[in-house]
Design an enzyme around this catalytic site. Structure first.
Site, mmCIF file in Angstrom:
data_model
loop_
_atom_site.group_PDB
_atom_site.id
_atom_site.type_symbol
_atom_site.label_atom_id
_atom_site.label_comp_id
_atom_site.label_asym_id
_atom_site.label_seq_id
_atom_site.Cartn_x
_atom_site.Cartn_y
_atom_site.Cartn_z
ATOM 1 N N CYS A 74 0.848 -1.191 0.000
ATOM 2 C CA CYS A 74 0.000 0.000 0.000
ATOM 3 C C CYS A 74 0.889 1.249 0.000
ATOM 4 O O CYS A 74 1.915 1.291 0.669
ATOM 5 C CB CYS A 74 -0.942 0.090 1.193
ATOM 6 S SG CYS A 74 -2.039 -1.318 1.326
ATOM 7 N N TRP B 53 -2.803 -2.764 -1.666
ATOM 8 C CA TRP B 53 -2.524 -4.184 -1.872
ATOM 9 C C TRP B 53 -3.289 -4.887 -0.772
ATOM 10 O O TRP B 53 -2.982 -4.728 0.411
ATOM 11 C CB TRP B 53 -1.022 -4.449 -1.772
ATOM 12 C CG TRP B 53 -0.667 -5.859 -2.113
ATOM 13 C CD1 TRP B 53 -0.412 -6.346 -3.368
ATOM 14 C CD2 TRP B 53 -0.504 -6.958 -1.220
ATOM 15 N NE1 TRP B 53 -0.126 -7.687 -3.303
ATOM 16 C CE2 TRP B 53 -0.174 -8.100 -1.998
ATOM 17 C CE3 TRP B 53 -0.623 -7.116 0.157
ATOM 18 C CZ2 TRP B 53 0.046 -9.348 -1.446
ATOM 19 C CZ3 TRP B 53 -0.410 -8.369 0.715
ATOM 20 C CH2 TRP B 53 -0.073 -9.466 -0.093
ATOM 21 N N ASN C 79 -1.134 2.173 5.794
ATOM 22 C CA ASN C 79 -0.236 1.149 5.259
ATOM 23 C C ASN C 79 0.225 0.316 6.450
ATOM 24 O O ASN C 79 0.701 0.868 7.430
ATOM 25 C CB ASN C 79 0.964 1.819 4.573
ATOM 26 C CG ASN C 79 2.040 0.815 4.221
ATOM 27 O OD1 ASN C 79 1.740 -0.306 3.831
ATOM 28 N ND2 ASN C 79 3.288 1.210 4.382
ATOM 29 N N LYS D 119 11.739 -15.399 -11.333
ATOM 30 C CA LYS D 119 11.441 -14.318 -12.287
ATOM 31 C C LYS D 119 10.400 -14.765 -13.302
ATOM 32 O O LYS D 119 9.462 -14.050 -13.618
ATOM 33 C CB LYS D 119 12.751 -13.935 -12.992
ATOM 34 C CG LYS D 119 12.978 -12.524 -13.285
ATOM 35 C CD LYS D 119 13.307 -11.569 -12.161
ATOM 36 C CE LYS D 119 12.793 -11.829 -10.813
ATOM 37 N NZ LYS D 119 13.338 -11.060 -9.749
HETATM 38 O O1 M6R Z 1 12.749 -5.292 -0.812
HETATM 39 P P1 M6R Z 1 13.247 -6.691 -0.613
HETATM 40 O O2 M6R Z 1 14.490 -6.990 -1.361
HETATM 41 O O3 M6R Z 1 13.389 -7.049 0.825
HETATM 42 O O4 M6R Z 1 12.110 -7.616 -1.210
HETATM 43 C C1 M6R Z 1 12.198 -9.010 -1.098
HETATM 44 C C2 M6R Z 1 11.231 -9.699 -2.013
HETATM 45 O O5 M6R Z 1 9.922 -9.342 -1.684
HETATM 46 C C3 M6R Z 1 11.494 -9.386 -3.483
HETATM 47 O O6 M6R Z 1 12.792 -9.711 -3.860
HETATM 48 C C4 M6R Z 1 10.513 -10.154 -4.381
HETATM 49 O O7 M6R Z 1 10.780 -11.516 -4.321
HETATM 50 C C5 M6R Z 1 10.595 -9.644 -5.821
HETATM 51 N N1 M6R Z 1 9.278 -9.433 -6.327
HETATM 52 C C6 M6R Z 1 11.305 -10.589 -6.722
HETATM 53 O O8 M6R Z 1 11.362 -10.139 -8.029
#
Ligand code: M6R
Length: 595
Positions: free
Chosen positions: A2, A74, A100, A476
């Site tokens: 959010c 979200w 949020n 990915k």
């Molecule tokens: O901001 P962060 O690196 O802590 O986020 C971790 C994951 O939420 C983030 O890497 C997520 O898996 C991505 N959407 C991957 O592309």
């Protein structure tokens, strides 16, 4: 999760709030809304979908208010619906709130309110907040409203950033706990938002936990936990998180994938210019017996590669785990343990709770993040910043490249401290980044994409370091193409998964480790013998009977960099051919600030 935004000034608020919300959309995009003061009453507009839908709805109305709060959602509590969209209002429609975070004890508080006759139109945890503020209001002065807000937040458990409007009062009241809230004094007026990068230029401030802010046309006032007026320190950083748009690409993700080489070069350059890495390494790794690494998603994949390198190159024992699982299998942590946390945003709730846990065990802490103002950066003993610039697409791509640059430089420095030889040099890392630029479009991938788009399931396979690359490639692909994609160590196939293989199966096999070549080729034979198809990504000149070979040019230890880029491009192409909005994949948000 959010995004929240607010504006108070002498201009019409709508363009400022909508622009800010659009920049925050990567935090959530299932519904959006605004509330504003107009003719002494509180008005609200909410829509399903993203900020473009909100813009369309706003254009149907004449809104000339100069006091407004906004939200892009979200969903956590309550399905995606207009009733569950924010702003949420009190029964009396005199208090509007954007939120949020998550209120963990909302069930009890809701029951309490219901017993006094309050009714609820949403399933959100947020709707209790405007009703509690309403019940606590004794008048409409700043002091009385702040007092009502404080009485309310004292009873909330969980995390929140809140912006509040009260009818007939042309001000925004704000507070936060474990959730970011930033403010700017700009030439156009005063603004608040969940992220630095969403705010225009001007003097910027970050709210501390349980502090309060009042934004009026005259300025922003801050108050501490005891409601005493305080002066917060101006943020003394160049804004590395400014949104630069698509730069001619058709999505943020496409642009960010193309910027992987720059992310590595900028990170290396800034690490050399600042001595943050040298200081952290000398302080943390001269006498280290154990390292614990935690993170989520892509950042965890970076962490797994770091763990592999530290064990292999430096001979230090490492424990690596999902931040969300960490507390259920807590490794031994004491003052001789170095805990490393990796997070692009620096705001991921699961990762931050691990930092807190490590601190209770007196561990020494190191954070790797891309956002200098993030909570992670402020919590750890030492922080190493990646310099990838703002990453807007939900799928993390260029920041991973920057994290890999940090990892390779860190491993090199630790090898030096421990008097060990390292397989790669600084020049090798830069060469790898330069080659990445030339890997723009891997021509065979178009043909491969046309075949894979129809598959319901894919495999990405490898041994050793290649398996770690496979984990990221599979994430990915599934996150932006919605194709089920499983990463497995090649040697595991015959322990179960090979049962799934037939002549309709497609596997992407990584083979970049020369010492594992013979075993990998044997595994490929096991796959093709079952009629399954293989797309091989390799840095070797080998002749193997597979459907496609994609060559990458790199030394074995650095192979995750180009191999992951190939898989990023493939994920992008699959999403594009399936007409999926890569920047807003379904059910996801970029910053996961709830556990
Ligand atoms: O901001 P962060 O690196 O802590 O986020 C971790 C994951 O939420 C983030 O890497 C997520 O898996 C991505 N959407 C991957 O592309």
């Amino acid at each position: 999760m959010c995004g929240i935004a607010g504006y108070v000034g002498y201009k019409v608020a709508t363009p400022f709030v909508l622009d800010c919300l659009q920049k925050l959309e990567y935090r959530g995009y299932d519904s959006a809304g605004i509330a504003f003061t107009q003719n002494d009453s509180l008005c609200r507009l909410r829509v399903l979908g993203g900020v473009d839908n909100l813009k369309r709805a706003v254009s149907q109305d004449v809104i000339d208010s100069s006091v407004m709060i906004g939200h892009t959602r979200w969903a956590t509590h309550g399905r995606v619906s207009v009733e569950n969209a924010h702003p949420q209002m009190s029964n009396h429609h005199d208090v509007a709130v954007v939120h949020n975070g998550i209120i963990e004890n909302f069930d009890n508080l809701k029951a309490e309110l219901q017993s006094t006759g309050v009714t609820f139109e949403s399933q959100t945890d947020t709707e209790i907040i405007p009703n509690m503020i309403h019940n606590n209001l004794t008048g409409y002065t700043d002091t009385q409203i702040l007092d009502a807000l404080q009485k309310t937040t004292r009873r909330l458990q969980g995390s929140f950033a809140l912006c509040v409007l009260v009818s007939k009062v042309d001000k925004i009241f704000a507070t936060a706990r474990f959730s970011p809230l930033l403010f700017v004094k700009s030439d156009y007026g005063f603004m608040v938002a969940s992220d630095l990068g969403a705010l225009p230029n001007g003097e910027k401030y970050k709210l501390l936990d349980d502090y309060f802010a009042v934004i009026s046309k005259e300025g922003i006032s801050f108050f501490d936990k005891d409601m005493q007026p305080v002066t917060l320190q101006k943020l003394d950083i160049t804004n590395t998180q400014q949104d630069e748009g698509h730069l001619g690409f058709d999505s943020y993700m496409a642009k960010e994938v193309s910027q992987g080489g720059d992310a590595i070069r900028n990170t290396c350059k800034n690490l050399i210019e600042s001595n943050a890495l040298d200081i952290a390494c000398t302080e943390l790794f001269t006498h280290t017996f154990r390292i614990v690494i935690t993170a989520c998603g892509t950042a965890l994949h970076a962490g797994r590669i770091l763990g592999y390198m530290l064990q292999k190159e430096c001979g230090i024992e490492c424990v690596i785990d999902y931040a969300s699982e960490f507390r259920y299998f807590p490794p031994h942590i004491d003052e001789e343990t170095v805990c490393i946390f990796i997070s692009q945003s620096g705001e991921t709730a699961d990762t931050l709770s691990c930092v807190e846990f490590a601190k209770t065990k007196q561990a020494r802490t190191l954070g790797i993040t891309n956002v200098p103002t993030s909570r992670l950066a402020g919590m750890v003993d030492y922080c190493i910043l990646s310099s990838a610039g703002a990453e807007r697409a939900v799928a993390s791509t260029k920041v991973l490249m920057a994290q890999l640059a940090i990892i390779y430089m860190l491993v090199q420095k630790i090898c030096k401290i421990l008097n060990k030889s390292c397989e790669f040099s600084f020049k090798d890392i830069l060469d790898c980044a330069n080659k990445l630029d030339r890997l723009k479009s891997v021509s065979k991938l178009d043909k491969i994409t046309r075949i894979l788009q129809h598959k319901q399931s894919l495999f990405v396979l490898g041994r050793g370091l290649d398996y770690l690359t496979a984990l990221e490639g599979a994430l990915k692909i599934k996150e932006v193409s919605y194709i089920h994609c499983e990463a497995l160590p090649l040697g595991e196939l015959k322990h179960g998964s090979l049962a799934l293989f037939n002549n309709d199966s497609y596997c992407i096999v990584l083979m970049t480790q020369k010492h594992l070549m013979a075993k990998t080729i044997n595994n490929i034979h096991e796959i093709t013998t079952r009629g399954a198809h293989v797309i091989l990504i390799t840095n070797m000149d080998v002749s193997v009977d597979v459907d496609y070979v994609i060559k990458i040019d790199c030394q074995d230890t650095l192979s995750p960099i180009p191999a992951i880029k190939v898989l990023q491009i493939l994920a992008l192409k699959l999403a594009k051919i399936k007409k999926i909005d890569v920047d807003k994949p379904r059910n996801l948000a970029k910053s996961v600030t709830v556990e």
